[in-house]
Write a protein that holds these residues in place. Structure first.
Motif, PDB file in Angstrom:
ATOM      1  N   TYR A  45       0.846  -1.207   0.000  1.00 13.86           N
ATOM      2  CA  TYR A  45       0.000   0.000   0.000  1.00 13.86           C
ATOM      3  C   TYR A  45       0.884   1.260   0.000  1.00 13.86           C
ATOM      4  CZ  TYR A  45      -3.404  -3.348   2.121  1.00 13.86           C
ATOM      5  OH  TYR A  45      -4.198  -4.426   2.421  1.00 13.86           O
ATOM      6  N   TYR A 127      -3.617  -8.773  18.792  1.00 14.04           N
ATOM      7  CA  TYR A 127      -4.651  -7.802  19.200  1.00 14.04           C
ATOM      8  C   TYR A 127      -6.005  -8.157  18.611  1.00 14.04           C
ATOM      9  CZ  TYR A 127      -4.985  -4.845  14.920  1.00 14.04           C
ATOM     10  OH  TYR A 127      -5.236  -4.365  13.658  1.00 14.04           O
ATOM     11  N   GLY A 149       0.649 -14.384   6.071  1.00 12.07           N
ATOM     12  CA  GLY A 149       1.475 -14.078   7.246  1.00 12.07           C
ATOM     13  C   GLY A 149       0.636 -13.931   8.503  1.00 12.07           C
ATOM     14  N   VAL A 150      -0.324 -13.015   8.489  1.00 13.61           N
ATOM     15  CA  VAL A 150      -1.194 -12.849   9.656  1.00 13.61           C
ATOM     16  C   VAL A 150      -2.063 -14.090   9.833  1.00 13.61           C
ATOM     17  CG1 VAL A 150      -3.055 -11.504  10.695  1.00 13.61           C
ATOM     18  CG2 VAL A 150      -1.256 -10.325   9.418  1.00 13.61           C
ATOM     19  N   SER A 170      -6.893 -19.651  -1.371  1.00 11.65           N
ATOM     20  CA  SER A 170      -7.151 -19.697  -2.817  1.00 11.65           C
ATOM     21  C   SER A 170      -6.618 -20.950  -3.509  1.00 11.65           C
ATOM     22  CB  SER A 170      -6.542 -18.461  -3.491  1.00 11.65           C
ATOM     23  OG  SER A 170      -5.138 -18.505  -3.397  1.00 11.65           O
ATOM     24  N   LYS A 174      -2.346 -23.966  -0.085  1.00  8.55           N
ATOM     25  CA  LYS A 174      -2.601 -23.043   1.027  1.00  8.55           C
ATOM     26  C   LYS A 174      -3.583 -23.672   2.027  1.00  8.55           C
ATOM     27  CE  LYS A 174      -1.478 -18.669  -1.240  1.00  8.55           C
ATOM     28  NZ  LYS A 174      -1.870 -17.275  -1.491  1.00  8.55           N
ATOM     29  N   TYR A 189     -12.104 -20.026  -1.386  1.00  9.06           N
ATOM     30  CA  TYR A 189     -13.073 -18.984  -1.750  1.00  9.06           C
ATOM     31  C   TYR A 189     -12.989 -18.555  -3.202  1.00  9.06           C
ATOM     32  CZ  TYR A 189      -9.372 -15.656   0.026  1.00  9.06           C
ATOM     33  OH  TYR A 189      -8.217 -14.975   0.309  1.00  9.06           O
ATOM     34  N   ALA A 213      -9.158  -9.224   6.056  1.00  9.76           N
ATOM     35  CA  ALA A 213      -8.213  -8.236   5.524  1.00  9.76           C
ATOM     36  C   ALA A 213      -8.114  -8.374   4.007  1.00  9.76           C
ATOM     37  CB  ALA A 213      -6.839  -8.388   6.174  1.00  9.76           C
ATOM     38  N   TYR A 235      -9.670  -5.531   8.800  1.00 11.14           N
ATOM     39  CA  TYR A 235      -8.358  -4.988   9.189  1.00 11.14           C
ATOM     40  C   TYR A 235      -7.404  -4.816   8.009  1.00 11.14           C
ATOM     41  CZ  TYR A 235      -6.464  -9.792   9.212  1.00 11.14           C
ATOM     42  OH  TYR A 235      -6.049 -11.053   8.860  1.00 11.14           O
ATOM     43  N   LEU A 262      -2.864  -1.718  13.985  1.00 15.21           N
ATOM     44  CA  LEU A 262      -1.894  -2.136  15.010  1.00 15.21           C
ATOM     45  C   LEU A 262      -1.423  -0.966  15.877  1.00 15.21           C
ATOM     46  CD1 LEU A 262       0.008  -4.281  16.248  1.00 15.21           C
ATOM     47  CD2 LEU A 262       1.593  -3.840  14.349  1.00 15.21           C
ATOM     48  N   ARG A 311      -0.186 -13.164  -4.786  1.00 19.78           N
ATOM     49  CA  ARG A 311      -0.711 -14.266  -3.956  1.00 19.78           C
ATOM     50  C   ARG A 311       0.160 -15.505  -4.041  1.00 19.78           C
ATOM     51  NH1 ARG A 311      -7.181 -13.638  -5.388  1.00 19.78           N
ATOM     52  NH2 ARG A 311      -7.517 -14.968  -3.585  1.00 19.78           N
TER      53      ARG A 311
HETATM   54  P1  NDP Z   1      -0.623 -12.076   3.397  1.00 18.40           P
HETATM   55  O1  NDP Z   1       0.567 -12.935   3.526  1.00 18.40           O
HETATM   56  O2  NDP Z   1      -1.880 -12.503   4.072  1.00 18.40           O
HETATM   57  O3  NDP Z   1      -0.901 -11.847   1.860  1.00 18.40           O
HETATM   58  C1  NDP Z   1      -2.135 -11.373   1.419  1.00 18.40           C
HETATM   59  C2  NDP Z   1      -3.092 -12.534   1.072  1.00 18.40           C
HETATM   60  O4  NDP Z   1      -4.358 -11.985   0.787  1.00 18.40           O
HETATM   61  C3  NDP Z   1      -2.685 -13.297  -0.180  1.00 18.40           C
HETATM   62  O5  NDP Z   1      -1.717 -14.284   0.017  1.00 18.40           O
HETATM   63  C4  NDP Z   1      -4.027 -13.870  -0.627  1.00 18.40           C
HETATM   64  O6  NDP Z   1      -4.256 -15.136  -0.004  1.00 18.40           O
HETATM   65  C5  NDP Z   1      -5.049 -12.865  -0.055  1.00 18.40           C
HETATM   66  N1  NDP Z   1      -5.720 -12.146  -1.151  1.00 18.40           N
HETATM   67  C6  NDP Z   1      -7.034 -12.261  -1.453  1.00 18.40           C
HETATM   68  N2  NDP Z   1      -7.330 -11.515  -2.508  1.00 18.40           N
HETATM   69  C7  NDP Z   1      -6.192 -10.936  -2.917  1.00 18.40           C
HETATM   70  C8  NDP Z   1      -5.879 -10.067  -3.996  1.00 18.40           C
HETATM   71  N3  NDP Z   1      -6.806  -9.637  -4.869  1.00 18.40           N
HETATM   72  N4  NDP Z   1      -4.600  -9.649  -4.126  1.00 18.40           N
HETATM   73  C9  NDP Z   1      -3.660 -10.052  -3.264  1.00 18.40           C
HETATM   74  N5  NDP Z   1      -3.897 -10.883  -2.213  1.00 18.40           N
HETATM   75  C10 NDP Z   1      -5.156 -11.321  -2.045  1.00 18.40           C
HETATM   76  O7  NDP Z   1      -0.247 -10.595   3.845  1.00 18.40           O
HETATM   77  P2  NDP Z   1      -0.029 -10.031   5.333  1.00 18.40           P
HETATM   78  O8  NDP Z   1      -0.105 -11.127   6.315  1.00 18.40           O
HETATM   79  O9  NDP Z   1       1.137  -9.136   5.310  1.00 18.40           O
HETATM   80  O10 NDP Z   1      -1.290  -9.089   5.520  1.00 18.40           O
HETATM   81  C11 NDP Z   1      -2.597  -9.629   5.434  1.00 18.40           C
HETATM   82  C12 NDP Z   1      -3.582  -8.504   5.498  1.00 18.40           C
HETATM   83  O11 NDP Z   1      -3.600  -7.978   6.818  1.00 18.40           O
HETATM   84  C13 NDP Z   1      -3.305  -7.335   4.557  1.00 18.40           C
HETATM   85  O12 NDP Z   1      -4.522  -6.870   4.029  1.00 18.40           O
HETATM   86  C14 NDP Z   1      -2.713  -6.305   5.489  1.00 18.40           C
HETATM   87  O13 NDP Z   1      -2.888  -4.993   5.039  1.00 18.40           O
HETATM   88  C15 NDP Z   1      -3.498  -6.565   6.766  1.00 18.40           C
HETATM   89  N6  NDP Z   1      -2.815  -6.118   7.962  1.00 18.40           N
HETATM   90  C16 NDP Z   1      -3.472  -5.217   8.749  1.00 18.40           C
HETATM   91  C17 NDP Z   1      -2.923  -4.785   9.923  1.00 18.40           C
HETATM   92  C18 NDP Z   1      -3.708  -3.905  10.819  1.00 18.40           C
HETATM   93  O14 NDP Z   1      -3.305  -3.664  11.966  1.00 18.40           O
HETATM   94  N7  NDP Z   1      -4.848  -3.388  10.387  1.00 18.40           N
HETATM   95  C19 NDP Z   1      -1.566  -5.179  10.318  1.00 18.40           C
HETATM   96  C20 NDP Z   1      -0.990  -6.208   9.464  1.00 18.40           C
HETATM   97  C21 NDP Z   1      -1.597  -6.609   8.315  1.00 18.40           C
HETATM   98  P3  NDP Z   1      -5.124 -16.220  -0.842  1.00 18.40           P
HETATM   99  O15 NDP Z   1      -4.307 -16.499  -2.081  1.00 18.40           O
HETATM  100  O16 NDP Z   1      -5.262 -17.398   0.042  1.00 18.40           O
HETATM  101  O17 NDP Z   1      -6.419 -15.540  -1.177  1.00 18.40           O
END
Ligand code: NDP
Length: 322
Positions: A45, A127, A149-150, A170, A174, A189, A213, A235, A262, A311
């Motif tokens: 972002y 949290y 990751g989360v 996906s 996974k 999904y 998220a 989130y 966070l 992804r």
């Molecule tokens: P991830 O390792 O979870 O990567 C993102 C995952 O989102 C992908 O692997 C994918 O999993 C899924 N996804 C679904 N749709 C899409 C798309 N269109 N494009 C890309 N990815 C997609 O990342 P993080 O663990 O770093 O972060 C996960 C989320 O948590 C993020 O949205 C992040 O911004 C948020 N976050 C928020 C925080 C907060 O305090 N608010 C703090 C930390 C993270 P799949 O292939 O299985 O769909």
């Protein structure tokens, strides 16, 4: 020193690995020799301009390494300490200046890479399920992107609290990871209607909370999965921002909607220490399994971003100097 900077917002191609001046710690700050930087979705972002901020900018908000120097008025850390931190900009670099009150001493003998991998996603998972909606024994919840990751950390923490976990992913690979982390029911999904699957599995009763998220592509159905008085915890927005919400939607079940971050859950030193302490101690004792699945040299940070946003990653992605 080397760092990964952007001078404009855009795709991974705007990330430049280049020489920049080594920063000097000021009052209340420490200079950290970075041994590993965490890669997080929020970095995407920031790079893309979804999170606006100053330019030029060194990317990255999570790191771990050794304290090289301290500025004036620093207590609690000293030269030579091995520390980890997050939510401070500039970690995609060989060295970074960090407010000393955001540094956490690593448990004795723990590799700095673990700190760089655990802090941001670990405290986020912490949290979400302990404070935003505290999971009670027997609660049923949904965790989207469970192999991320989360996701992998949140599944484990919810299971430790006695919750029943539905998780979406996906791919089959996974799905296996989410199951290994403890998810009770995993739904693809991209091929299945997760809301329908959950409705059937809960006999229409719904869930106490959804941790979402993914955002744009999941939001509406996530809300539809909730039981009366359930919590919609939005989130993040990996698939894009959720359009404005008609608040009447919440009236369908006296629902709660929150958009937590966070920073607000680690604002005080006491809360930061408590969450980081729990996460690092659980990892050290083996209660929490951390999967560092992808290690890239700092010079290949753009490749790490490409894989995360397409992804292609699971678990944690980190960068090491080089
Ligand atoms: P991830 O390792 O979870 O990567 C993102 C995952 O989102 C992908 O692997 C994918 O999993 C899924 N996804 C679904 N749709 C899409 C798309 N269109 N494009 C890309 N990815 C997609 O990342 P993080 O663990 O770093 O972060 C996960 C989320 O948590 C993020 O949205 C992040 O911004 C948020 N976050 C928020 C925080 C907060 O305090 N608010 C703090 C930390 C993270 P799949 O292939 O299985 O769909």
């Amino acid at each position: 020193m080397k760092a990964v900077q952007i001078t404009q917002f855009g795709g991974p191609e705007v990330m430049q690995y280049k020489d920049v001046p080594t920063p000097t710690p000021g009052k209340g700050e420490a200079l950290v020799q970075i041994q590993a930087s965490g890669v997080n979705y929020t970095d995407i972002y920031s790079r893309a301009g979804v999170n606006p901020g100053p330019l030029p900018r060194t990317l990255g908000v999570e790191g771990a390494g050794v304290v090289m120097a301290i500025g004036s008025d620093v207590t609690g850390v000293k030269r030579g300490d091995v520390v980890a931190y997050c939510s401070v900009g500039g970690s995609y670099a060989e060295q970074a200046v960090v407010p000393a009150n955001r540094l956490i001493a690593m448990p004795k003998g723990m590799d700095a890479k673990i700190g760089a991998a655990a802090m941001l996603q670990g405290m986020t998972a912490h949290y979400l399920c302990h404070s935003t909606y505290r999971v009670q024994r027997g609660d049923k919840v949904l965790i989207h992107a469970g192999a991320g990751g989360v996701g992998l950390l949140l599944i484990q923490m919810v299971k430790a609290l006695g919750g029943y976990v539905f998780s979406t992913v996906s791919t089959d690979a996974k799905a296996k990871l989410a199951q290994q982390a403890g998810a009770d029911q995993v739904i693809n999904y991209t091929t299945q209607d997760f809301a329908q699957e959950i409705k059937t599995a809960t006999k229409g009763a719904g869930l106490q909370a959804v941790y979402d998220a993914v955002g744009k592509t999941t939001f509406d159905k996530s809300v539809a999965c909730l039981a009366p008085r359930g919590y919609m915890v939005l989130y993040g927005q990996a698939s894009g921002p959720v359009p404005p919400v008609d608040m009447r939607l919440l009236g369908n079940g006296s629902l709660f909607l929150t958009r937590p971050g966070l920073g607000h859950y680690t604002a005080s030193r006491q809360e930061l220490e408590q969450r980081a302490g729990d996460v690092l101690n659980w990892i050290q004792s083996g209660k929490l399994k951390l999967r560092v699945e992808h290690v890239f040299p700092l010079s290949k940070a753009a490749e790490a971003h490409k894989q995360l946003e397409s992804r292609a990653t699971t678990g944690k992605v980190i960068l090491v100097p080089g």
